[in-house]
Design an enzyme around this catalytic site. Structure first.
Site: not given
Length: 109
Positions: A39-41
């Site tokens: 997922a993001h980041n």
């Protein structure tokens, strides 16, 4: 923004989300199995193995030399020097095949 460093193996149907702010980072020497969602980041540290079907949640930081499995992904083991050496051999194996395929010069880690 996605940053994928050197000698990273990415399995089939693996998804790496771009960061919403900052970067999603896959550091050097990581082996991602098949069907993984990052997922993001998220940040995957050096010399990690992420098992098939794992979900790495948004913003999760995976420490260096970790073996991660599950959904959500959890560290189940820490690699020792033997595990790190295995990852380097695996990456070199793929680099050698790539070199033969396109006739490049010798690859070293």
């Amino acid at each position: 923004n996605v940053i994928i460093e050197d000698f990273v193996e990415i399995g089939s149907n693996t998804t790496i989300d771009r960061a919403t702010m900052g970067a999603t980072i896959i550091e050097t020497g990581v082996k991602l199995d098949n069907l993984i969602q990052i997922a993001h980041n998220a940040v995957i540290g050096k010399n990690c193995i992420i098992g098939a079907n794992a979900l790495i949640p948004e913003g999760k930081i995976i420490p260096d030399n970790s073996v991660v499995m599950g959904s959500p992904g959890k560290v189940v083991k820490t690699l020792d020097e033997t595990g790190e050496a295995m990852l380097k051999r695996s990456a070199l194996h793929y680099a050698e095949h790539f070199k033969k395929f396109i006739h490049l010069e010798e690859v070293s880690l």
